[in-house]
Write a protein that holds these residues in place. Sequence first.
Motif, mmCIF file in Angstrom:
data_model
loop_
_atom_site.group_PDB
_atom_site.id
_atom_site.type_symbol
_atom_site.label_atom_id
_atom_site.label_comp_id
_atom_site.label_asym_id
_atom_site.label_seq_id
_atom_site.Cartn_x
_atom_site.Cartn_y
_atom_site.Cartn_z
ATOM 1 N N CYS A 69 3.369 11.492 3.989
ATOM 2 C CA CYS A 69 2.452 11.364 2.845
ATOM 3 C C CYS A 69 1.397 12.465 2.895
ATOM 4 C CB CYS A 69 1.805 9.990 2.849
ATOM 5 S SG CYS A 69 0.669 9.707 1.480
ATOM 6 N N ASN A 70 1.158 13.122 1.772
ATOM 7 C CA ASN A 70 0.147 14.173 1.690
ATOM 8 C C ASN A 70 -1.274 13.612 1.704
ATOM 9 O OD1 ASN A 70 2.037 16.280 1.522
ATOM 10 N ND2 ASN A 70 2.246 16.004 -0.703
ATOM 11 N N VAL A 71 -1.405 12.303 1.442
ATOM 12 C CA VAL A 71 -2.740 11.693 1.368
ATOM 13 C C VAL A 71 -3.184 11.135 2.733
ATOM 14 C CG1 VAL A 71 -4.112 9.862 0.309
ATOM 15 C CG2 VAL A 71 -2.486 11.162 -1.074
ATOM 16 N N CYS A 72 -2.331 10.306 3.331
ATOM 17 C CA CYS A 72 -2.717 9.664 4.599
ATOM 18 C C CYS A 72 -2.108 10.323 5.824
ATOM 19 C CB CYS A 72 -2.343 8.181 4.568
ATOM 20 S SG CYS A 72 -0.562 7.868 4.588
ATOM 21 N N GLY A 73 -1.123 11.184 5.622
ATOM 22 C CA GLY A 73 -0.501 11.869 6.753
ATOM 23 C C GLY A 73 0.461 11.027 7.554
ATOM 24 N N ARG A 74 0.818 9.810 7.069
ATOM 25 C CA ARG A 74 1.738 8.949 7.785
ATOM 26 C C ARG A 74 3.129 9.009 7.165
ATOM 27 N NH1 ARG A 74 -3.074 5.622 8.154
ATOM 28 N NH2 ARG A 74 -2.590 4.654 6.160
ATOM 29 N N ASP A 110 -6.201 -2.264 2.634
ATOM 30 C CA ASP A 110 -6.456 -1.016 3.362
ATOM 31 C C ASP A 110 -5.185 -0.218 3.629
ATOM 32 O OD1 ASP A 110 -9.217 -1.498 3.506
ATOM 33 O OD2 ASP A 110 -8.945 -2.797 5.250
ATOM 34 N N ALA A 111 -4.293 -0.205 2.672
ATOM 35 C CA ALA A 111 -3.072 0.596 2.779
ATOM 36 C C ALA A 111 -3.219 1.843 1.907
ATOM 37 C CB ALA A 111 -1.859 -0.216 2.334
ATOM 38 N N CYS A 112 -2.442 2.859 2.222
ATOM 39 C CA CYS A 112 -2.472 4.084 1.425
ATOM 40 C C CYS A 112 -2.003 3.766 0.010
ATOM 41 C CB CYS A 112 -1.553 5.135 2.061
ATOM 42 S SG CYS A 112 -1.405 6.658 1.091
ATOM 43 N N LEU A 113 -2.756 4.201 -0.988
ATOM 44 C CA LEU A 113 -2.409 3.903 -2.370
ATOM 45 C C LEU A 113 -1.148 4.636 -2.816
ATOM 46 C CD1 LEU A 113 -5.909 3.936 -4.127
ATOM 47 C CD2 LEU A 113 -4.574 1.965 -3.370
ATOM 48 N N VAL A 114 -0.812 5.717 -2.139
ATOM 49 C CA VAL A 114 0.351 6.516 -2.533
ATOM 50 C C VAL A 114 1.634 6.001 -1.886
ATOM 51 C CG1 VAL A 114 1.398 8.814 -2.495
ATOM 52 C CG2 VAL A 114 -1.042 8.554 -2.964
ATOM 53 N N CYS A 115 1.620 5.837 -0.570
ATOM 54 C CA CYS A 115 2.850 5.459 0.134
ATOM 55 C C CYS A 115 2.850 4.019 0.645
ATOM 56 C CB CYS A 115 3.104 6.416 1.294
ATOM 57 S SG CYS A 115 1.920 6.250 2.660
ATOM 58 N N GLY A 116 1.687 3.371 0.675
ATOM 59 C CA GLY A 116 1.616 1.991 1.127
ATOM 60 C C GLY A 116 1.536 1.812 2.630
ATOM 61 N N SER A 117 1.455 2.915 3.375
ATOM 62 C CA SER A 117 1.416 2.818 4.837
ATOM 63 C C SER A 117 0.066 2.323 5.320
ATOM 64 C CB SER A 117 1.712 4.187 5.462
ATOM 65 O OG SER A 117 2.999 4.633 5.128
ATOM 66 N N THR A 118 0.096 1.621 6.437
ATOM 67 C CA THR A 118 -1.111 1.189 7.127
ATOM 68 C C THR A 118 -1.105 1.817 8.520
ATOM 69 O OG1 THR A 118 -0.016 -0.772 8.017
ATOM 70 C CG2 THR A 118 -1.112 -1.005 5.878
#
Length: 253
Positions: A248-253, A78-86
Amino acid sequence: MVALERSGWSLALALAAWAVAIALAVASGVVLLDVVGLLLPGVGVKVSLAAFASRVACLSGAALVGTNVLSYQRHWHDACLVCGSTPGTVRLTRPPRWAWVAVWAAVAGCVVRLLAQLAVGFGSELLEGGAPALMFEVGFLLAGTVLPLALVCRWGRVFPGWLPVLAGRRVARWWVLAPAASLGVGMTAYFGISIVKLAGQTLTGTWDQGFDGYPLWFFWLAVPAYLTWGLGLGVAAFAYQRITRPVCNVCGR
């Protein structure tokens, strides 16, 4: 790769994929010398174009396999596929202590390598090599001092005030991150192989002094120094990447 795409989470599968990526990276380790030989033909490094193409293919394969297994891990955790952030990821705002330790280890590796060369002498190779050899030595010093320090010092992220025009502007992160990460991975792979080979030849008594005439103790100083240098650069580059990572443009983190 097919299994990573179609199966659920499996630690064994992830470890196997990472093993393949590492094996391909190790197989491409000598590409670092090939690049030096192509960019600076005057330093005397011979390059086989067929072998160079093979190593580039291995390096590309390592990058592709590594990217796929990283995406696999992120998807099932369940991490962002782009940046890896949770959701619990904490952004780094300053270099942690371990990054400073890695940087000073890299600098120490460079210094030990220079001291080892000073102990055996520099000979006439530098003068005979001309401009390419001089450029290599300048790059050597910059990569062992300025580059690692740029990964943790503020001037590696924001240009210092005494620079005209650029003062106060942010440093493009890839100007620092790309050479640091590339050298870190390349040196670790190449000298990781070298130290295993050196240890095997020392233990079996098959070490050959070779054409350069350097004694065995010189290599037991130089090779571990290079390996420490590469590992330090890689670890510090990881910290620099986390500090300078944009939102990150995808998850915002």
